[in-house]
Motif scaffolding. Structure first.
Motif, PDB file in Angstrom:
ATOM      1  N   TYR A  10      31.574  11.543 -30.875  1.00 43.21           N
ATOM      2  CA  TYR A  10      32.477  12.570 -31.365  1.00 43.21           C
ATOM      3  C   TYR A  10      31.932  13.941 -31.020  1.00 43.21           C
ATOM      4  O   TYR A  10      32.639  14.813 -30.550  1.00 43.21           O
ATOM      5  CB  TYR A  10      32.650  12.401 -32.877  1.00 43.21           C
ATOM      6  CG  TYR A  10      33.499  13.482 -33.510  1.00 43.21           C
ATOM      7  CD1 TYR A  10      34.915  13.430 -33.392  1.00 43.21           C
ATOM      8  CD2 TYR A  10      32.913  14.546 -34.181  1.00 43.21           C
ATOM      9  CE1 TYR A  10      35.683  14.434 -33.949  1.00 43.21           C
ATOM     10  CE2 TYR A  10      33.681  15.539 -34.741  1.00 43.21           C
ATOM     11  CZ  TYR A  10      35.073  15.493 -34.624  1.00 43.21           C
ATOM     12  OH  TYR A  10      35.820  16.493 -35.180  1.00 43.21           O
ATOM     13  N   LEU A  55      29.154   6.429 -32.863  1.00 39.96           N
ATOM     14  CA  LEU A  55      30.447   7.095 -33.034  1.00 39.96           C
ATOM     15  C   LEU A  55      30.262   8.599 -33.246  1.00 39.96           C
ATOM     16  O   LEU A  55      30.937   9.418 -32.641  1.00 39.96           O
ATOM     17  CB  LEU A  55      31.195   6.491 -34.224  1.00 39.96           C
ATOM     18  CG  LEU A  55      31.918   5.175 -33.925  1.00 39.96           C
ATOM     19  CD1 LEU A  55      32.570   4.633 -35.179  1.00 39.96           C
ATOM     20  CD2 LEU A  55      32.951   5.366 -32.819  1.00 39.96           C
ATOM     21  N   HIS A  56      29.258   8.896 -34.087  1.00 39.31           N
ATOM     22  CA  HIS A  56      28.975  10.292 -34.404  1.00 39.31           C
ATOM     23  C   HIS A  56      28.620  11.049 -33.120  1.00 39.31           C
ATOM     24  O   HIS A  56      29.165  12.108 -32.842  1.00 39.31           O
ATOM     25  CB  HIS A  56      27.824  10.340 -35.406  1.00 39.31           C
ATOM     26  CG  HIS A  56      27.362  11.735 -35.708  1.00 39.31           C
ATOM     27  ND1 HIS A  56      28.099  12.600 -36.503  1.00 39.31           N
ATOM     28  CD2 HIS A  56      26.254  12.415 -35.322  1.00 39.31           C
ATOM     29  CE1 HIS A  56      27.455  13.745 -36.585  1.00 39.31           C
ATOM     30  NE2 HIS A  56      26.326  13.650 -35.861  1.00 39.31           N
ATOM     31  N   SER A  92      26.138  -1.847 -38.327  1.00 35.01           N
ATOM     32  CA  SER A  92      27.066  -0.777 -38.708  1.00 35.01           C
ATOM     33  C   SER A  92      26.395   0.582 -38.621  1.00 35.01           C
ATOM     34  O   SER A  92      27.022   1.566 -38.234  1.00 35.01           O
ATOM     35  CB  SER A  92      27.673  -1.022 -40.097  1.00 35.01           C
ATOM     36  OG  SER A  92      26.755  -1.672 -40.911  1.00 35.01           O
ATOM     37  N   VAL A  93      25.089   0.648 -38.971  1.00 32.59           N
ATOM     38  CA  VAL A  93      24.366   1.912 -38.834  1.00 32.59           C
ATOM     39  C   VAL A  93      24.392   2.350 -37.370  1.00 32.59           C
ATOM     40  O   VAL A  93      24.695   3.504 -37.058  1.00 32.59           O
ATOM     41  CB  VAL A  93      22.919   1.773 -39.361  1.00 32.59           C
ATOM     42  CG1 VAL A  93      22.065   2.967 -38.940  1.00 32.59           C
ATOM     43  CG2 VAL A  93      22.924   1.612 -40.872  1.00 32.59           C
ATOM     44  N   CYS A  94      24.116   1.420 -36.502  1.00 34.81           N
ATOM     45  CA  CYS A  94      24.114   1.692 -35.058  1.00 34.81           C
ATOM     46  C   CYS A  94      25.478   2.242 -34.638  1.00 34.81           C
ATOM     47  O   CYS A  94      25.570   3.255 -33.936  1.00 34.81           O
ATOM     48  CB  CYS A  94      23.858   0.422 -34.271  1.00 34.81           C
ATOM     49  SG  CYS A  94      22.130   0.060 -34.143  1.00 34.81           S
ATOM     50  N   LEU A  95      26.502   1.556 -35.103  1.00 38.15           N
ATOM     51  CA  LEU A  95      27.862   1.905 -34.731  1.00 38.15           C
ATOM     52  C   LEU A  95      28.171   3.330 -35.180  1.00 38.15           C
ATOM     53  O   LEU A  95      28.699   4.149 -34.422  1.00 38.15           O
ATOM     54  CB  LEU A  95      28.827   0.913 -35.378  1.00 38.15           C
ATOM     55  CG  LEU A  95      30.235   0.880 -34.805  1.00 38.15           C
ATOM     56  CD1 LEU A  95      30.200   0.368 -33.374  1.00 38.15           C
ATOM     57  CD2 LEU A  95      31.147   0.033 -35.658  1.00 38.15           C
ATOM     58  N   ALA A  96      27.752   3.634 -36.440  1.00 38.81           N
ATOM     59  CA  ALA A  96      28.014   4.966 -36.995  1.00 38.81           C
ATOM     60  C   ALA A  96      27.348   6.028 -36.150  1.00 38.81           C
ATOM     61  O   ALA A  96      27.957   7.049 -35.807  1.00 38.81           O
ATOM     62  CB  ALA A  96      27.494   5.013 -38.442  1.00 38.81           C
ATOM     63  N   VAL A  97      26.078   5.763 -35.776  1.00 38.15           N
ATOM     64  CA  VAL A  97      25.328   6.734 -34.993  1.00 38.15           C
ATOM     65  C   VAL A  97      26.027   6.968 -33.652  1.00 38.15           C
ATOM     66  O   VAL A  97      26.230   8.103 -33.220  1.00 38.15           O
ATOM     67  CB  VAL A  97      23.868   6.238 -34.784  1.00 38.15           C
ATOM     68  CG1 VAL A  97      23.155   7.076 -33.741  1.00 38.15           C
ATOM     69  CG2 VAL A  97      23.124   6.255 -36.098  1.00 38.15           C
TER      70      VAL A  97
END
Ligand SMILES: *[C@@H]1O[C@H](CO)[C@@H](O)[C@H](O)[C@H]1NC(C)=O
Ligand SMILES: *[C@@H]1O[C@H](CO)[C@@H](O)[C@H](O)[C@H]1NC(C)=O
Length: 441
Positions: free
Chosen positions: A430, A426-427, A419-424
């Motif tokens: 964006y 996505l950020h 999930s950390v990877c995913l957040a990074v």
């Protein structure tokens, strides 16, 4: 199978009583005690039509004279009144055959055959030369069935006795009773010598003759492929060494004592083969062979001592079997629970590398397999077991395996990581999107 095979088998099985068709063997009785030995008389004849050589074998017995023997003979003829097994009575004045062949008679293999003198008189001290008839010579070979030694004896029959017993001749040219003297013996021990590389090897060969004589000794190596190599020649009449191969020695000062042994130093692979010791005196040559077999013990190495794996992880277990000789070696991977007394399972799907031969002639290979760790393997031992003819007991090398399950913590950590990877990602996405957007003014 003949009765001797049964005798040998009986002896190996340590059966108390062995039955012998000749009726002379009782198990456990030594040749010295019984003074008689069951032998096979071998002779050949040419089949008239095909011109092939046919070997004829006849059961005979070898009897050593002496007081004990007279008794034995008497009791023997009482027990077996009319067996017509031909006998060779060895005169008391003979050389001591027993000195080299005193063993349980059931472990001795004895063969007698006529020694063809090609119609020439063998000049032998103490034997008168007669124009009318030739001496009959026989050669008797006594071999220990467990390869401990081998003795060849030359037996000669006298004219007088020849005439006395000329009646009652049996078919292949031997009398029912032949009185003979043992006049020349050659003895080797053992029949097979096993040695590792770089060692010194003694080929023990001894001889005895019933008079003082100059002997010529020759040692020849017969290699497997049929190649012959002269190892040593000692000429008795000139008392000279005529040939000496590299690393080969004889004990010259021991020769007059009847010692014809050969010492070969620093043994190499090409020394393997059969060594024949021939001792010649007058026109008789006694020849005996000793086989040299090189043996090198394998070194066994496993690529890891202990393993700690996570379920599903793979590891290649390799067992190296190095520098052994001869080629045949068995290697297996076994799997067993630590401390269990059950018979281990043999691991399947194990592969072998090709055999490699090093410059000194020894062989190496490996046995390997891919271990995919499962929880069932936890606390199990994987053992590489190697057996080879040079080993008293197989060599074992073990690996202890621990396997951990993929626990819930690990799964959670993995999810968190993801999930950390995913957040990074996505950020970042964006951010890129917002900078790439053209400004509205
Ligand atoms: C011959 O002599 C050698 C050296 O002394 C000895 O080792 C060997 O046992 C002897 N062999 C016989 C058959 O006497
Ligand atoms: C044979 O050769 C191998 C590799 O060269 C070596 O490791 C081994 O020790 C040698 N064996 C002997 C008995 O010399």
């Amino acid at each position: 199978m003949n009765y001797r095979t049964y005798l040998v088998a009986g002896c190996f099985l340590c059966i108390g009583i062995a039955k012998n068709l000749n009726g002379i063997a009782t198990a456990g009785s030594s040749f010295r005690k019984s003074r008689q030995l069951a032998c096979v008389f071998e002779t050949s004849k040419i089949i008239p039509l095909t011109k092939e050589l046919e070997i004829i074998r006849l059961n005979v017995r070898l009897l050593l004279s002496g007081t004990e023997s007279e008794e034995a003979r008497r009791s023997h003829s009482e027990n077996h009144p009319q067996d017509n097994i031909p006998s060779f009575f060895v005169k008391e004045s003979s050389l001591d055959i027993l000195q080299h062949a005193n063993e349980d008679i059931n472990t001795l293999d004895c063969r007698i055959s006529a020694y063809f003198t090609a119609n020439t008189q063998i000049i032998w001290p103490g034997r008168e030369i007669r124009a009318s008839s030739l001496d009959s010579w026989f050669i008797c070979t006594i071999k220990h069935t467990a390869e401990k030694y081998m003795t060849t004896a030359f037996l000669v029959q006298t004219h007088k006795e020849n005439e006395n017993h000329s009646q009652g001749q049996l078919s292949p040219g031997i009398a029912e009773q032949s009185h003979v003297s043992a006049v020349f013996l050659v003895h080797t021990r053992p029949s097979v010598v096993r040695s590792a590389l770089s060692k010194d090897v003694l080929f023990d060969c001894a001889f005895s003759i019933d008079h003082q004589a100059d002997v010529t000794i020759q040692w020849v190596l017969h290699r497997k492929g049929g190649h012959k190599k002269l190892m040593f020649t000692y000429n008795g009449s000139s008392k000279q060494v005529e040939h000496m191969a590299d690393r080969a020695e004889m004990f010259l000062e021991e020769i007059p004592k009847g010692n014809a042994s050969l010492l070969l130093r620093n043994v190499e692979m090409r020394d393997e083969g059969t060594y024949s010791c021939s001792v010649s005196v007058s026109s008789l040559t006694g020849e005996q062979a000793i086989q040299l077999q090189i043996e090198e013990k394998p070194t066994v190495i496993v690529n890891v001592n202990s393993l700690s794996l996570v379920e599903g992880e793979q590891y290649k277990l390799i067992c190296d079997i190095r520098n052994y000789y001869p080629l045949d070696a068995q290697a297996q991977w076994l799997r067993e629970l630590k401390g269990s007394r059950k018979v281990p399972d043999v691991v399947k799907n194990v592969l072998s590398s090709n055999h490699r031969q090093s410059s000194n002639g020894t062989y190496s290979f490996s046995r390997y397999f891919l271990l995919t760790a499962s929880l069932e393997d936890n606390e199990h031992t994987y053992t590489c077991r190697v057996d080879h003819q040079s080993l008293q007991a197989p060599i074992r090398r073990s690996v202890i395996v621990q396997v951990r399950g993929t626990s819930i913590i690990w799964v959670l950590l993995l999810l968190l990581g993801l999930s950390v990877c995913l957040a990074v990602v996505l950020h970042y996405f964006y951010k890129v999107k917002s900078t790439a957007k053209p400004k509205p003014y």
